[in-house]
Design a protein around this motif. Structure first.
Motif, PDB file in Angstrom:
ATOM      1  N   ILE A   1      -5.640  16.133   1.085  1.00  0.00           N
ATOM      2  CA  ILE A   1      -4.853  15.848   2.282  1.00  0.00           C
ATOM      3  C   ILE A   1      -3.470  16.451   2.074  1.00  0.00           C
ATOM      4  O   ILE A   1      -2.818  16.222   1.057  1.00  0.00           O
ATOM      5  N   SER A   2      -3.041  17.238   3.046  1.00  0.00           N
ATOM      6  CA  SER A   2      -1.725  17.863   2.977  1.00  0.00           C
ATOM      7  C   SER A   2      -0.975  17.541   4.256  1.00  0.00           C
ATOM      8  O   SER A   2      -1.238  18.129   5.310  1.00  0.00           O
ATOM      9  N   GLY A   3      -0.046  16.577   4.163  1.00  0.00           N
ATOM     10  CA  GLY A   3       0.669  16.143   5.362  1.00  0.00           C
ATOM     11  C   GLY A   3      -0.294  15.537   6.364  1.00  0.00           C
ATOM     12  O   GLY A   3      -1.007  14.583   6.061  1.00  0.00           O
ATOM     13  N   ARG A   4      -0.352  16.124   7.544  1.00  0.00           N
ATOM     14  CA  ARG A   4      -1.216  15.615   8.601  1.00  0.00           C
ATOM     15  C   ARG A   4      -2.497  16.446   8.734  1.00  0.00           C
ATOM     16  O   ARG A   4      -3.158  16.415   9.759  1.00  0.00           O
ATOM     17  N   PHE A   5      -2.840  17.163   7.660  1.00  0.00           N
ATOM     18  CA  PHE A   5      -4.030  18.015   7.678  1.00  0.00           C
ATOM     19  C   PHE A   5      -4.932  17.706   6.489  1.00  0.00           C
ATOM     20  O   PHE A   5      -4.472  17.302   5.424  1.00  0.00           O
ATOM     21  N   ALA A   6      -6.246  17.925   6.707  1.00  0.00           N
ATOM     22  CA  ALA A   6      -7.241  17.826   5.639  1.00  0.00           C
ATOM     23  C   ALA A   6      -7.674  19.231   5.257  1.00  0.00           C
ATOM     24  O   ALA A   6      -7.957  20.063   6.118  1.00  0.00           O
ATOM     25  N   SER A   7      -7.721  19.490   3.963  1.00  0.00           N
ATOM     26  CA  SER A   7      -8.179  20.781   3.454  1.00  0.00           C
ATOM     27  C   SER A   7      -9.679  20.700   3.178  1.00  0.00           C
ATOM     28  O   SER A   7     -10.159  19.719   2.598  1.00  0.00           O
ATOM     29  N   LEU A   8     -10.417  21.738   3.558  1.00  0.00           N
ATOM     30  CA  LEU A   8     -11.869  21.743   3.424  1.00  0.00           C
ATOM     31  C   LEU A   8     -12.311  22.602   2.249  1.00  0.00           C
ATOM     32  O   LEU A   8     -11.719  23.653   1.981  1.00  0.00           O
ATOM     33  N   ALA A   9     -13.374  22.165   1.580  1.00  0.00           N
ATOM     34  CA  ALA A   9     -13.919  22.930   0.466  1.00  0.00           C
ATOM     35  C   ALA A   9     -14.418  24.292   0.931  1.00  0.00           C
ATOM     36  O   ALA A   9     -14.446  25.252   0.160  1.00  0.00           O
ATOM     37  N   THR A  10     -14.802  24.383   2.190  1.00  0.00           N
ATOM     38  CA  THR A  10     -15.307  25.634   2.750  1.00  0.00           C
ATOM     39  C   THR A  10     -14.198  26.540   3.263  1.00  0.00           C
ATOM     40  O   THR A  10     -14.460  27.634   3.764  1.00  0.00           O
ATOM     41  N   GLY A  11     -12.949  26.084   3.140  1.00  0.00           N
ATOM     42  CA  GLY A  11     -11.810  26.861   3.602  1.00  0.00           C
ATOM     43  C   GLY A  11     -11.285  26.342   4.920  1.00  0.00           C
ATOM     44  O   GLY A  11     -12.030  25.873   5.775  1.00  0.00           O
ATOM     45  N   GLY A  12      -9.967  26.438   5.088  1.00  0.00           N
ATOM     46  CA  GLY A  12      -9.345  26.007   6.323  1.00  0.00           C
ATOM     47  C   GLY A  12      -8.874  24.565   6.289  1.00  0.00           C
ATOM     48  O   GLY A  12      -9.140  23.811   5.327  1.00  0.00           O
ATOM     49  N   HIS A  13      -8.193  24.184   7.340  1.00  0.00           N
ATOM     50  CA  HIS A  13      -7.555  22.874   7.434  1.00  0.00           C
ATOM     51  C   HIS A  13      -7.751  22.326   8.844  1.00  0.00           C
ATOM     52  O   HIS A  13      -7.669  23.066   9.826  1.00  0.00           O
ATOM     53  N   VAL A  14      -8.006  21.023   8.945  1.00  0.00           N
ATOM     54  CA  VAL A  14      -8.186  20.371  10.242  1.00  0.00           C
ATOM     55  C   VAL A  14      -7.224  19.197  10.362  1.00  0.00           C
ATOM     56  O   VAL A  14      -6.873  18.556   9.361  1.00  0.00           O
ATOM     57  N   PRO A  15      -6.765  18.881  11.578  1.00  0.00           N
ATOM     58  CA  PRO A  15      -5.860  17.746  11.774  1.00  0.00           C
ATOM     59  C   PRO A  15      -6.527  16.419  11.399  1.00  0.00           C
ATOM     60  O   PRO A  15      -7.680  16.168  11.779  1.00  0.00           O
ATOM     61  N   LEU A  16      -5.789  15.586  10.688  1.00  0.00           N
ATOM     62  CA  LEU A  16      -6.326  14.285  10.290  1.00  0.00           C
ATOM     63  C   LEU A  16      -6.689  13.419  11.492  1.00  0.00           C
ATOM     64  O   LEU A  16      -7.612  12.606  11.430  1.00  0.00           O
ATOM     65  N   GLN A  17      -5.948  13.609  12.600  1.00  0.00           N
ATOM     66  CA  GLN A  17      -6.203  12.778  13.786  1.00  0.00           C
ATOM     67  C   GLN A  17      -7.595  12.998  14.370  1.00  0.00           C
ATOM     68  O   GLN A  17      -8.093  12.172  15.139  1.00  0.00           O
ATOM     69  N   HIS A  18      -8.229  14.104  14.000  1.00  0.00           N
ATOM     70  CA  HIS A  18      -9.497  14.478  14.621  1.00  0.00           C
ATOM     71  C   HIS A  18     -10.714  14.230  13.748  1.00  0.00           C
ATOM     72  O   HIS A  18     -11.828  14.607  14.129  1.00  0.00           O
ATOM     73  N   ILE A  19     -10.529  13.594  12.594  1.00  0.00           N
ATOM     74  CA  ILE A  19     -11.667  13.388  11.690  1.00  0.00           C
ATOM     75  C   ILE A  19     -11.736  11.933  11.248  1.00  0.00           C
ATOM     76  O   ILE A  19     -10.773  11.180  11.383  1.00  0.00           O
ATOM     77  N   SER A  20     -12.893  11.558  10.725  1.00  0.00           N
ATOM     78  CA  SER A  20     -13.085  10.186  10.246  1.00  0.00           C
ATOM     79  C   SER A  20     -14.057  10.193   9.080  1.00  0.00           C
ATOM     80  O   SER A  20     -14.953  11.040   9.010  1.00  0.00           O
ATOM     81  N   ASP A  21     -13.871   9.222   8.181  1.00  0.00           N
ATOM     82  CA  ASP A  21     -14.822   9.051   7.070  1.00  0.00           C
ATOM     83  C   ASP A  21     -15.695   7.824   7.293  1.00  0.00           C
ATOM     84  O   ASP A  21     -16.368   7.355   6.386  1.00  0.00           O
ATOM     85  N   ALA A  22     -15.698   7.294   8.512  1.00  0.00           N
ATOM     86  CA  ALA A  22     -16.508   6.122   8.850  1.00  0.00           C
ATOM     87  C   ALA A  22     -17.203   6.366  10.180  1.00  0.00           C
ATOM     88  O   ALA A  22     -16.708   7.117  11.033  1.00  0.00           O
TER      89      ALA A  22
END
Length: 269
Positions: free
Chosen positions: A130-151
């Motif tokens: 997690i970098s600030g308000r973004f999640a880093s992906l193992a496959t490359g790239g970053h997505v906004p934390l507001q748009h993802i969930s682990d539940a």
């Protein structure tokens, strides 16, 4: 055997079908993962679209022929052909899913960067940091934390509601375009409920119920909707070419008047 659920081409079948089906060769297949945002699942290498697969979908490759691979998708078991270039052997551990209707993939954790791609609701992600308000992906790239969930989500109707206005697309499974069974599958899958890909399979998978309550599936020949209450439903319909709300009595009358068949009742996931 149902073509859609049978992991076999005219030349090769999955090993578990040995003794049940006659083919020149059998294979255990090999695991792969969809590495592009969206891919059509085709009836043949040059065939029409049956359904679509989203980024991160797990598949078993049964046969590769030219530029296409015949696969069995998990977890619904739907089979068909995809572009081989859309698949990757790399399968880092999935940690999150896209929980917003859609999101963007960025080359850096910065919303002002030009986006790399768009990912739809239900895309499966392997987050490594997690970098600030973004999640880093193992496959490359970053997505906004507001748009993802682990539940998982808790209300399939609310999930479907988030896709209101999405254009209707036959065989579609994404925010870019979705059909009736695609909407139902997206809503139930988001809530951790296994769901087949087509309306006839969905009707067979869940028990009938004499009453209608929120979250029930409502069926017509070739069509399915999601009940929001006893009197209101949400569905992806070619009638409006979009995902819409519609009163259940109005839909029953309209569909029957159009000669598209009677209401077949409710089933409860």
């Amino acid at each position: 055997m149902d073509r859609r659920l049978t992991p076999a081409t005219d030349r090769v079948a999955h090993e578990r079908l040995r003794g049940l089906i006659d083919r020149p060769a059998f294979t255990a297949g090999h695991l792969a993962r969809l590495a592009v945002p969206l891919a059509d699942l085709l009836t043949a290498p040059d065939g029409r679209r049956d359904r679509q697969l989203l980024f991160g979908a797990e598949v078993t490759v049964i046969e590769t022929r030219g530029a296409h691979s015949f696969i069995e998708a998990a977890p619904d078991g739907y089979c068909g052909w995809v572009q081989s270039a859309a698949l990757s052997a790399e399968r880092p551990a999935i940690t999150h899913r896209v929980s917003a209707p859609a999101t963007h993939l960025y080359p850096a954790p910065d919303m002002k960067q030009p986006e790399i791609a768009s990912l739809s609701l239900g895309a499966r992600l392997a987050v490594t940091a997690i970098s600030g308000r973004f999640a880093s992906l193992a496959t490359g790239g970053h997505v906004p934390l507001q748009h993802i969930s682990d539940a998982p989500a808790t209300d399939p109707v609310a999930v479907a509601e988030s896709l209101l206005g999405t254009p209707y697309l036959w065989g579609g499974n994404s925010r870019s375009g979705i059909d009736c069974s695609g909407l139902v599958q997206a809503a139930l899958t988001a809530c951790g409920k296994a769901c087949p890909g087509d309306s006839d399979l969905q009707r067979a998978a869940f028990p009938a119920t004499p009453t209608i309550r929120r979250g029930d599936l409502l069926f017509w020949p070739g069509h399915v909707a999601l009940a929001a209450s006893e009197t209101l439903m949400i569905h992806a319909t070619a009638f409006a070419m979009a995902v819409i709300w519609e009163p259940i009595p109005d839909a029953i009358a309209r569909i029957e008047a159009a000669g598209e068949g009677p209401f077949l009742g409710a089933h409860r996931p």
